[in-house]
Design an enzyme around this catalytic site. Sequence first.
Site, PDB file in Angstrom:
ATOM      1  CD1 TRP A  49      -2.201  -1.500  -0.109  1.00 13.34           C
ATOM      2  CD2 TRP A  49      -3.190  -1.507   2.188  1.00 13.34           C
ATOM      3  NE1 TRP A  49      -3.456  -2.742   0.559  1.00 13.34           N
ATOM      4  CE2 TRP A  49      -3.488  -1.854   1.634  1.00 13.34           C
ATOM      5  CE3 TRP A  49      -2.916  -0.673   3.414  1.00 13.34           C
ATOM      6  CZ2 TRP A  49      -4.907  -2.699   2.437  1.00 13.34           C
ATOM      7  CZ3 TRP A  49      -4.492  -1.242   4.027  1.00 13.34           C
ATOM      8  CH2 TRP A  49      -5.540  -2.356   3.329  1.00 13.34           C
ATOM      9  CE  LYS A  50       4.699   1.497  -4.231  1.00 13.42           C
ATOM     10  NZ  LYS A  50       5.310   1.808  -5.940  1.00 13.42           N
ATOM     11  CG  HIS A  76      10.222  -0.666  -2.112  1.00 12.14           C
ATOM     12  ND1 HIS A  76      10.038   0.380  -3.110  1.00 12.14           N
ATOM     13  CD2 HIS A  76       8.846  -1.212  -3.164  1.00 12.14           C
ATOM     14  CE1 HIS A  76       8.704   0.227  -4.347  1.00 12.14           C
ATOM     15  NE2 HIS A  76       8.249  -0.904  -4.165  1.00 12.14           N
ATOM     16  CD  GLU A 113       8.761  -4.475  -6.595  1.00  8.15           C
ATOM     17  OE1 GLU A 113       7.242  -4.177  -6.404  1.00  8.15           O
ATOM     18  OE2 GLU A 113       8.705  -3.590  -5.768  1.00  8.15           O
ATOM     19  N   GLY A 138       4.873   1.896 -11.036  1.00  4.13           N
ATOM     20  CA  GLY A 138       4.213   3.541 -10.854  1.00  4.13           C
ATOM     21  C   GLY A 138       4.084   4.135 -11.925  1.00  4.13           C
ATOM     22  CB  SER A 185       3.506  -1.173 -14.304  1.00  6.86           C
ATOM     23  OG  SER A 185       3.454   0.743 -13.531  1.00  6.86           O
ATOM     24  N   GLY A 237       1.469  -2.474  -6.467  1.00  6.81           N
ATOM     25  CA  GLY A 237       1.663  -1.404  -5.798  1.00  6.81           C
ATOM     26  C   GLY A 237       0.070  -0.806  -5.968  1.00  6.81           C
ATOM     27  N   GLY A 238       0.056   0.126  -7.325  1.00  9.13           N
ATOM     28  CA  GLY A 238      -1.189   1.325  -7.536  1.00  9.13           C
ATOM     29  C   GLY A 238      -2.470  -0.213  -7.407  1.00  9.13           C
TER      30      GLY A 238
END
Length: 253
Positions: A9-10, A99, A169, A175, A212, A233-234
Amino acid sequence: MKKLLVANWKENPQTEAGAAKLFEAVGKTKRQNVDVIICPPFVYIEEVAASFRKMRTAAKKDLALGVQDVFWEEYGAFTSEVGPKMLKSLGVQYVIVGHSERRKYQKETDAMINKKIALALKDGLHVILCVGEPAAVRKNGTAAAKKFIKNQLKKDLAGVHGKIIVAYEPIWAIGTGKNDRPEDAVVIADFIKKILKDELGISNPRFLYGGSANSKNIRDYVQYKEVDGALVGGASLRAEEFKKMIALVGDQK
Ligand code: PGA
């Protein structure tokens, strides 16, 4: 082995109520043949952990809690830091370490990452180590990317023993909407697993793709046996989108 989806979720969402809502939506989703790990910001762990404890046992079987960082000392005069035992006492089982956003904004070095991994494993957390090359390296080709990744792995995992999940990653894919080509990611998956097994003595490493990843491309990655899942993530912040990913990965034969 079941595939795995990890939600990073960052620094989101912006309220505790928002975090509770998102966790509940994902937690209640029917999951088949897929494990899901949710990694909220530290401030929401207690809320999310309480909601997790209240869930029926069956729902908890394939859902787990993670965090996005941990410190390399268990306790003491280290203002604002959080140790692995504290996290375990709240029901956290996984931790993301290294990360690229922490390497960039907090200037985390491989030496710091190595200390974090060693303590987290010693105290019983499962580690998800993030590695991946920047665009400037990738533009020189796959061999250059491999060299960069191998260097990270050797430093980050020096002297480390235990179960390791590596999330590959590529920084340029995070992102940006420009996900790595699945056929390239699987080459890296194979490469990383070989280094872990043959050179670092880590048995049964697992591999996640990150950058992504979304419901449109997730199946292209998890179709490969070398790819054990994804770090998201997003797309993990949009409940309906993430639920779709859970369903798609579970359906994968
Ligand atoms: P993204 O982030 O899915 O938004 O690209 C992935 C990550 O940084 O873990």
